[in-house]
Design a protein around this motif. Structure first.
Motif, PDB file in Angstrom:
ATOM      1  N   GLN A  17       0.831  -1.197   0.000  1.00 55.84           N
ATOM      2  CA  GLN A  17       0.000   0.000   0.000  1.00 55.84           C
ATOM      3  C   GLN A  17       0.875   1.260   0.000  1.00 55.84           C
ATOM      4  O   GLN A  17       0.613   2.215  -0.748  1.00 55.84           O
ATOM      5  CB  GLN A  17      -0.923   0.009   1.215  1.00 55.84           C
ATOM      6  CG  GLN A  17      -1.822   1.247   1.279  1.00 55.84           C
ATOM      7  CD  GLN A  17      -2.631   1.306   2.566  1.00 55.84           C
ATOM      8  OE1 GLN A  17      -2.270   0.669   3.557  1.00 55.84           O
ATOM      9  NE2 GLN A  17      -3.706   2.061   2.550  1.00 55.84           N
ATOM     10  N   GLN A  18       1.914   1.247   0.811  1.00 54.80           N
ATOM     11  CA  GLN A  18       2.812   2.404   0.867  1.00 54.80           C
ATOM     12  C   GLN A  18       3.493   2.644  -0.480  1.00 54.80           C
ATOM     13  O   GLN A  18       3.655   3.786  -0.920  1.00 54.80           O
ATOM     14  CB  GLN A  18       3.854   2.191   1.964  1.00 54.80           C
ATOM     15  CG  GLN A  18       3.277   2.138   3.368  1.00 54.80           C
ATOM     16  CD  GLN A  18       4.296   1.664   4.394  1.00 54.80           C
ATOM     17  OE1 GLN A  18       5.498   1.644   4.138  1.00 54.80           O
ATOM     18  NE2 GLN A  18       3.805   1.262   5.565  1.00 54.80           N
ATOM     19  N   ALA A  19       3.891   1.565  -1.148  1.00 52.44           N
ATOM     20  CA  ALA A  19       4.543   1.696  -2.451  1.00 52.44           C
ATOM     21  C   ALA A  19       3.578   2.256  -3.489  1.00 52.44           C
ATOM     22  O   ALA A  19       3.963   3.089  -4.329  1.00 52.44           O
ATOM     23  CB  ALA A  19       5.083   0.343  -2.894  1.00 52.44           C
ATOM     24  N   ILE A  20       2.325   1.821  -3.450  1.00 57.69           N
ATOM     25  CA  ILE A  20       1.325   2.324  -4.387  1.00 57.69           C
ATOM     26  C   ILE A  20       1.048   3.797  -4.128  1.00 57.69           C
ATOM     27  O   ILE A  20       0.927   4.599  -5.067  1.00 57.69           O
ATOM     28  CB  ILE A  20       0.044   1.473  -4.299  1.00 57.69           C
ATOM     29  CG1 ILE A  20       0.304   0.073  -4.875  1.00 57.69           C
ATOM     30  CG2 ILE A  20      -1.113   2.141  -5.038  1.00 57.69           C
ATOM     31  CD1 ILE A  20      -0.834  -0.909  -4.681  1.00 57.69           C
ATOM     32  N   GLY A  73      12.755  -1.396  -5.549  1.00 55.83           N
ATOM     33  CA  GLY A  73      11.427  -1.627  -4.992  1.00 55.83           C
ATOM     34  C   GLY A  73      10.376  -0.646  -5.463  1.00 55.83           C
ATOM     35  O   GLY A  73       9.241  -0.661  -4.963  1.00 55.83           O
ATOM     36  N   ARG A  74      10.693   0.187  -6.431  1.00 55.93           N
ATOM     37  CA  ARG A  74       9.722   1.138  -6.956  1.00 55.93           C
ATOM     38  C   ARG A  74       8.870   0.466  -8.022  1.00 55.93           C
ATOM     39  O   ARG A  74       9.311  -0.439  -8.727  1.00 55.93           O
ATOM     40  CB  ARG A  74      10.412   2.383  -7.506  1.00 55.93           C
ATOM     41  CG  ARG A  74      11.237   3.115  -6.453  1.00 55.93           C
ATOM     42  CD  ARG A  74      11.680   4.479  -6.944  1.00 55.93           C
ATOM     43  NE  ARG A  74      10.567   5.427  -7.003  1.00 55.93           N
ATOM     44  CZ  ARG A  74      10.162   6.157  -5.960  1.00 55.93           C
ATOM     45  NH1 ARG A  74      10.765   6.041  -4.773  1.00 55.93           N
ATOM     46  NH2 ARG A  74       9.165   7.008  -6.097  1.00 55.93           N
ATOM     47  N   LEU A  75       7.636   0.952  -8.136  1.00 56.48           N
ATOM     48  CA  LEU A  75       6.662   0.356  -9.037  1.00 56.48           C
ATOM     49  C   LEU A  75       6.575   1.148 -10.337  1.00 56.48           C
ATOM     50  O   LEU A  75       6.637   2.371 -10.336  1.00 56.48           O
ATOM     51  CB  LEU A  75       5.284   0.311  -8.373  1.00 56.48           C
ATOM     52  CG  LEU A  75       5.213  -0.349  -6.995  1.00 56.48           C
ATOM     53  CD1 LEU A  75       3.785  -0.349  -6.489  1.00 56.48           C
ATOM     54  CD2 LEU A  75       5.774  -1.766  -7.033  1.00 56.48           C
ATOM     55  N   GLU A  76       6.397   0.404 -11.435  1.00 58.11           N
ATOM     56  CA  GLU A  76       6.306   1.029 -12.750  1.00 58.11           C
ATOM     57  C   GLU A  76       5.179   0.390 -13.533  1.00 58.11           C
ATOM     58  O   GLU A  76       5.089  -0.830 -13.633  1.00 58.11           O
ATOM     59  CB  GLU A  76       7.623   0.838 -13.511  1.00 58.11           C
ATOM     60  CG  GLU A  76       7.576   1.360 -14.937  1.00 58.11           C
ATOM     61  CD  GLU A  76       8.800   0.976 -15.747  1.00 58.11           C
ATOM     62  OE1 GLU A  76       9.013   1.582 -16.813  1.00 58.11           O
ATOM     63  OE2 GLU A  76       9.532   0.055 -15.314  1.00 58.11           O
ATOM     64  N   LEU A  77       4.314   1.222 -14.103  1.00 63.03           N
ATOM     65  CA  LEU A  77       3.246   0.750 -14.966  1.00 63.03           C
ATOM     66  C   LEU A  77       3.776   0.615 -16.389  1.00 63.03           C
ATOM     67  O   LEU A  77       4.446   1.518 -16.902  1.00 63.03           O
ATOM     68  CB  LEU A  77       2.076   1.738 -14.933  1.00 63.03           C
ATOM     69  CG  LEU A  77       0.864   1.412 -15.807  1.00 63.03           C
ATOM     70  CD1 LEU A  77       0.187   0.132 -15.344  1.00 63.03           C
ATOM     71  CD2 LEU A  77      -0.118   2.579 -15.793  1.00 63.03           C
ATOM     72  N   THR A  78       3.483  -0.512 -17.031  1.00 61.77           N
ATOM     73  CA  THR A  78       4.010  -0.746 -18.365  1.00 61.77           C
ATOM     74  C   THR A  78       3.044  -1.627 -19.148  1.00 61.77           C
ATOM     75  O   THR A  78       2.181  -2.283 -18.565  1.00 61.77           O
ATOM     76  CB  THR A  78       5.403  -1.401 -18.296  1.00 61.77           C
ATOM     77  OG1 THR A  78       5.961  -1.503 -19.606  1.00 61.77           O
ATOM     78  CG2 THR A  78       5.347  -2.768 -17.661  1.00 61.77           C
TER      79      THR A  78
END
Length: 240
Positions: free
Chosen positions: A133-136, A171-176
């Motif tokens: 949740q924190q990452a999002i 640990g970062r999120l990426e939309l692809t």
């Protein structure tokens, strides 16, 4: 055996043999190092959002075909067959050119679908928890923003492909998005979760209404499973 009957028998046997060979990619009989993982819930467990017939065809036919075709591709390449799938996909340039496209398409399909079944489940939806949740919140501004961007990206995929959330080494999120059965695994990345926007994933229920399918898909997302995947991705142990 009378001549006419014997000829008819042989013709029928030949036709049946041709049918079996032609249909092998749709079954689960091909032997090899890669196996079709069992669906972790009943075919109807995701209804009404994803219907049982779609789930059965998608898993037992489409995914099985990718596994069988991948086993066929590596049959005469013992060194390749011994490698984990994520290693093969991350090093496609090392795959013999004669089978590279087949390995890319079917290995990617096997990896993508193996992930796909695990990030869904009965009683899904709701909210992510903890570090996920924190990452999002950090990388997308919250779940609503992620869902909006994810759905728009999924609708924008031309033809067949996937919309995915990947995790980088920090640990970062990426939309692809990826066409066909391509995957961030092919660049050495890690896939957190994703949605299949090939028509076979939704057409029986939603026809051409991909946007409706994308919106409803969030009702079957298994955030607990995705949270566990995020922990493994950060630790560098997430494979598929």
């Amino acid at each position: 055996m009378p001549t006419l009957n014997r000829r008819a028998f042989l013709a029928g046997a030949a036709a049946f043999s041709t049918y079996v060979v032609a249909d092998r990619s749709w079954g689960q009989a091909t032997q090899g190092p890669f196996t079709l993982p069992p669906l972790p819930y009943a075919y109807n467990a995701l209804e009404p959002h994803i219907d049982a017939e779609t789930m059965q065809l998608h898993h037992d036919r489409h995914h099985a075909a990718y596994v069988n075709n991948l086993n066929e591709a590596v049959r005469d390449h013992s060194e390749l067959a011994r490698q984990p799938l994520q290693n093969i996909l991350a090093n496609l340039n090392n795959v013999p050119e004669s089978i590279r496209t087949k390995v890319r398409n079917n290995g990617g399909g096997h990896a993508n679908h193996s992930m796909f079944w695990l990030v869904m489940g009965p009683g899904g939806g709701g909210q992510p928890q903890g570090e996920l949740q924190q990452a999002i919140e950090r990388d997308f501004g919250g779940l609503d923003q992620l869902q909006s961007r994810f759905n728009s990206a999924g609708e924008s995929v031309f033809g067949s492909g996937w919309v995915l959330v990947a995790v980088d080494k920090d640990g970062r999120l990426e939309l692809t998005t990826r066409p066909n059965q391509d995957s961030p695994l092919m660049e050495g990345g890690r896939v957190l979760f994703g949605n299949d926007v090939w028509e076979h994933a939704y057409y029986l229920k939603y026809r051409n209404r991909r946007g409706e399918y994308l919106k409803n898909w969030w009702n079957v997302v298994n955030w607990q499973s995705i949270g566990e995947r995020y922990s493994r991705a950060k630790a560098g142990t997430l494979e598929i």
